[in-house]
Design an enzyme around this catalytic site. Sequence first.
Site, PDB file in Angstrom:
ATOM      1  N   HIS A 185       0.969  -1.380   0.021  1.00 32.74           N
ATOM      2  CA  HIS A 185       0.111   0.027   0.193  1.00 32.74           C
ATOM      3  C   HIS A 185       0.793   1.336   0.073  1.00 32.74           C
ATOM      4  O   HIS A 185       0.564   2.295   0.261  1.00 32.74           O
ATOM      5  CB  HIS A 185      -0.756  -0.167   1.330  1.00 32.74           C
ATOM      6  CG  HIS A 185      -2.078  -1.025   0.990  1.00 32.74           C
ATOM      7  ND1 HIS A 185      -3.277  -0.554   0.768  1.00 32.74           N
ATOM      8  CD2 HIS A 185      -2.102  -2.350   0.935  1.00 32.74           C
ATOM      9  CE1 HIS A 185      -4.077  -1.663   0.759  1.00 32.74           C
ATOM     10  NE2 HIS A 185      -3.651  -2.571   0.706  1.00 32.74           N
ATOM     11  N   THR A 186       2.243   1.223  -0.238  1.00 34.53           N
ATOM     12  CA  THR A 186       3.164   2.464  -0.341  1.00 34.53           C
ATOM     13  C   THR A 186       2.991   2.836  -1.711  1.00 34.53           C
ATOM     14  O   THR A 186       3.196   4.016  -1.915  1.00 34.53           O
ATOM     15  CB  THR A 186       4.551   1.965   0.078  1.00 34.53           C
ATOM     16  OG1 THR A 186       4.606   0.678  -0.506  1.00 34.53           O
ATOM     17  CG2 THR A 186       4.684   1.734   1.470  1.00 34.53           C
ATOM     18  N   GLY A 233      -3.764 -12.354  -4.389  1.00 29.32           N
ATOM     19  CA  GLY A 233      -2.722 -11.262  -4.232  1.00 29.32           C
ATOM     20  C   GLY A 233      -1.639 -11.640  -4.849  1.00 29.32           C
ATOM     21  O   GLY A 233      -0.574 -10.838  -4.789  1.00 29.32           O
ATOM     22  N   ASP A 245       1.747  -3.367  -9.248  1.00 29.04           N
ATOM     23  CA  ASP A 245       1.482  -4.727 -10.071  1.00 29.04           C
ATOM     24  C   ASP A 245       1.695  -4.697 -11.376  1.00 29.04           C
ATOM     25  O   ASP A 245       2.355  -5.352 -12.328  1.00 29.04           O
ATOM     26  CB  ASP A 245       0.007  -4.888  -9.970  1.00 29.04           C
ATOM     27  CG  ASP A 245      -0.368  -5.132  -8.487  1.00 29.04           C
ATOM     28  OD1 ASP A 245       0.711  -5.073  -7.576  1.00 29.04           O
ATOM     29  OD2 ASP A 245      -1.692  -5.012  -7.976  1.00 29.04           O
ATOM     30  N   GLU A 281      -8.084   0.088 -14.577  1.00 26.01           N
ATOM     31  CA  GLU A 281      -8.611  -0.484 -13.178  1.00 26.01           C
ATOM     32  C   GLU A 281      -9.206   0.722 -12.490  1.00 26.01           C
ATOM     33  O   GLU A 281     -10.121   0.774 -11.538  1.00 26.01           O
ATOM     34  CB  GLU A 281      -7.399  -0.936 -12.329  1.00 26.01           C
ATOM     35  CG  GLU A 281      -7.700  -1.842 -11.024  1.00 26.01           C
ATOM     36  CD  GLU A 281      -6.763  -3.045 -11.061  1.00 26.01           C
ATOM     37  OE1 GLU A 281      -6.814  -3.692  -9.698  1.00 26.01           O
ATOM     38  OE2 GLU A 281      -6.146  -3.426 -11.891  1.00 26.01           O
TER      39      GLU A 281
HETATM   40  C1  GLA Z   1      -2.914  -4.068  -4.812  1.00 21.02           C
HETATM   41  C2  GLA Z   1      -2.768  -2.857  -5.781  1.00 21.02           C
HETATM   42  C3  GLA Z   1      -1.435  -2.382  -5.709  1.00 21.02           C
HETATM   43  C4  GLA Z   1      -0.867  -2.150  -4.393  1.00 21.02           C
HETATM   44  C5  GLA Z   1      -1.149  -3.319  -3.462  1.00 21.02           C
HETATM   45  C6  GLA Z   1      -0.921  -3.167  -1.957  1.00 21.02           C
HETATM   46  O1  GLA Z   1      -2.255  -5.403  -5.533  1.00 21.02           O
HETATM   47  O2  GLA Z   1      -3.217  -3.244  -7.105  1.00 21.02           O
HETATM   48  O3  GLA Z   1      -1.156  -1.249  -6.518  1.00 21.02           O
HETATM   49  O4  GLA Z   1      -1.421  -1.104  -3.694  1.00 21.02           O
HETATM   50  O5  GLA Z   1      -2.361  -3.752  -3.488  1.00 21.02           O
HETATM   51  O6  GLA Z   1       0.681  -3.213  -2.051  1.00 21.02           O
END
Ligand code: GLA
Length: 382
Positions: free
Chosen positions: A36-37, A125, A173, A161
Amino acid sequence: MSKQLIHKVENHFKAEFNVEPLMVFSPGRINLIGEHTDYNNGFVFPAAIDKGIAMAIGKSDTDRSTIVSLDMGEHLVVDLKNLQRIEDNTWKNYVLGVVSEILKTEKEITNFNCAFAGNIPIGSGLSSSAALENSLAFACNQLFDLGLSKTELIHISQKAEHNYVGVNCGIMDQYASMFGKNSHAIFLDCKTLTSELVPVHLCDYEIILVNSNVKHALAESGYNDRYAVCQKIVKLLNKPSLREVSNEELNALKTKISQSEYNKGLYILQENERVVACKDALKENDIETVGQLLFESHAGQSKMYDISCIELDFLVDEAKKNDSVIGARMMGGGFGGCTINLVKKSSSNNFQSKISKTYKKKFNRDCSIYKVILNDGTRVIK
Ligand code: GLA
């Protein structure tokens, strides 16, 4: 990359559309640390893996484009001149989003046919969504010779997205899936989009993912709420992002925000520091420090940022009790999905069978275990 998967997609495409396709593979990703950074302009440390999405694509001579998801057994037939988001949260919005973002660039594309399938467990994830977005953006770029750079392509994927799926995701990602390199992790500064490829040599350890099989759909989870809290803090401080916020500045805000909001801001500041420390430790082959940082990262994700769940906490606690595990944490957006574990190779099998049994006993549900192989980013395969 599975040959079987590629053949399945290619054969299906040829049988349905009667032409030779262009074949593209786009991988999922893991993330060593830095959760989440990314949407806070911070640091992340992901890597592309050998699992992903294989896509076959070719031009269509009709006035419609047909996209086939082999895994879902579904077709999407669209008129490029009239694209519309679908209300239900479905794979189709990723596809529609990418096409619509390409059209916004005013590059010319005509109708196409496409078939795809993947081997990334959805909602785990591992970023099956970025793999799908990138495979289509990349494939269209090749097929129609659009001349877009890889960086432009990942922004198309990310906007798909935001605008079609409704998740305010960062760039991690899409970046990792596009730019990944065999046996390397990517230390990425999400503010400048500059990165450093760091070889992943874990000495006596290997990366094992344990999938809780608790599925998350980020659009429905607390993901956007976390984004909103971070936005609230930076607005109050009149800063562009949490990257520019110091501990002192955040402390000064204590009376204006709730304890839980404060904790979330603090988590981001601390996590950024951990990512930098983890990169340095990995470069020095200091696996013990890498592992320790993973445990600390999980504590922050669970207790401060509040994105874990009882199943993930249990998996990390069990890993911590096990002598062969040097570090573990939840990975990705949270609220379910996988934990990432650094496990001693010589006792990895033991760890895997032990954690499978205890998890089943506790939740009456199976976990799934994957050994990770780091591989290259999105590419043409044929
Ligand atoms: C998801 C989001 C990414 C990132 C992660 C958490 O995968 O798509 O952009 O924020 O969560 O690190």
